[in-house]
Scaffold this motif. Structure first.
Motif, PDB file in Angstrom:
ATOM      1  N   PHE A 163       0.766  -1.262  -0.078  1.00  0.00           N
ATOM      2  CA  PHE A 163      -0.028   0.106  -0.154  1.00  0.00           C
ATOM      3  C   PHE A 163       0.689   1.407  -0.140  1.00  0.00           C
ATOM      4  N   ALA A 164       1.867   1.046   0.904  1.00  0.00           N
ATOM      5  CA  ALA A 164       2.787   2.331   0.889  1.00  0.00           C
ATOM      6  C   ALA A 164       3.734   2.519  -0.337  1.00  0.00           C
ATOM      7  N   ALA A 173      -1.974   9.056   4.910  1.00  0.00           N
ATOM      8  CA  ALA A 173      -3.225   9.593   5.568  1.00  0.00           C
ATOM      9  C   ALA A 173      -3.902   8.372   6.052  1.00  0.00           C
ATOM     10  N   ARG A 174      -3.899   7.072   5.904  1.00  0.00           N
ATOM     11  CA  ARG A 174      -4.680   6.293   6.519  1.00  0.00           C
ATOM     12  C   ARG A 174      -3.900   5.619   7.657  1.00  0.00           C
TER      13      ARG A 174
END
Length: 295
Positions: A163-164, A173-174
């Motif tokens: 994801f990163a 942000a999450r």
């Protein structure tokens, strides 16, 4: 030419213990390189792998000079490089310059250490381009343990790391610790790079860490499929490179890089043919039929 393709000699050499040890080491390295490769490509860390390899070379040269295991020195050097890259190269705008500084320093220091080494020139050459004779059973044990640790840690952090890697801004942000994951991944890459020094050599280890993944990325955008393909390509290059190098007694790195590059070219051709076919299909669907044109 006959010496290059002496199948009988190759078959005989495959029965030797040091060759079998080298093949096992190459299989483990191919698995680790294939697993990490797609993330390296996604995170645009190809140059970082090269910089890490240079400090792995420095560590290996220091270990050679001190008379300790080359694999331990390469591992220590690669870990230092990974930590430096992870901590100093956090900003994308600074990453290339940081890698360049570390790469040049590591290469220069490694050359100096090899100059001090009084032993055989073949040992010096082996650090740069690989030397399967130098892979001893204890080195294989270190490699297997390090590979298990790398793969286990990668499995634990794979989802947030992916994801990163794909969208770092949204990931942060999450609440995903993108910076910490970046440092951790740099360490994993450093360990994997160190594992390849004795097989492929410090100068060309990028052929296993990056090229198979870059080839896989030409065939699929799916992360899981890309990882499977990268592992297959890396295994073919690593094992095939060792087998082809046996009869001529040539450096393994040439054959590994040649196989990797061939696979990459084939994947590019396949991607190009697929692209042309999809464009033809899209254009044929978009064109109106004769009846529709009359209307």
């Amino acid at each position: 030419m006959d010496k290059l393709f002496d199948f009988e000699l190759t078959a005989n050499l495959l029965g030797f213990g040091f060759v079998q040890t080298a093949l096992l080491a190459a299989a483990v390295l191919g698995l680790v390189a294939g697993a990490l490769g797609p993330l390296i490509v996604t995170r645009r860390m190809s140059f970082a792998v090269h910089g890490t390899a240079e400090l792995a070379f420095t560590g290996a040269a220091a270990a050679l000079l001190l008379g300790i295991g080359v694999s331990y020195g390469a591992l220590a050097g690669a870990l230092v490089a990974a930590l430096l890259l992870g901590l100093l190269g956090g900003r994308e705008s600074e990453r290339d310059s940081v890698i360049g500084v570390i790469l040049s320093f590591g290469l220069g220091l490694g050359v100096l250490l090899l100059w001090f080494y009084p032993g055989r020139a073949s040992n010096k050459f082996g650090i740069l381009v690989g030397q399967i004779v130098a892979i001893e059973p204890q080195n294989l044990t270190v490699l297997v343990v390090a590979a298990v640790v790398v793969l286990a840690v990668l499995a634990l952090v794979y989802r947030p790391l992916l994801f990163a890697s794909v969208d770092p801004a949204v990931a942060m942000a999450r609440g995903v610790p993108a910076r910490s994951l970046g440092v951790l991944f740099a360490v994993l890459v450093g360990v994997a790079t160190a594992l390849g020094v004795q097989i492929v050599g410090a100068l060309l280890v990028v052929a296993l860490m990056v090229t198979p993944a870059a080839a896989a990325a030409r065939l699929t955008a799916n992360p899981l499929r890309a990882t499977v393909l990268a592992v297959i390509f890396a295994e073919v290059a690593a094992l095939g490179g060792i087998i082809l190098s046996l009869a001529p007694g040539a450096p393994v790195s040439f054959f590994v890089t040649a196989i990797s590059f061939t696979i990459y070219l084939v994947c590019r051709v396949i991607a190009y043919v697929r692209g042309r076919q999809s464009r033809v299909v899209t254009e044929s669907v978009a064109e109106p039929s004769p009846a529709e044109s009359v209307r």
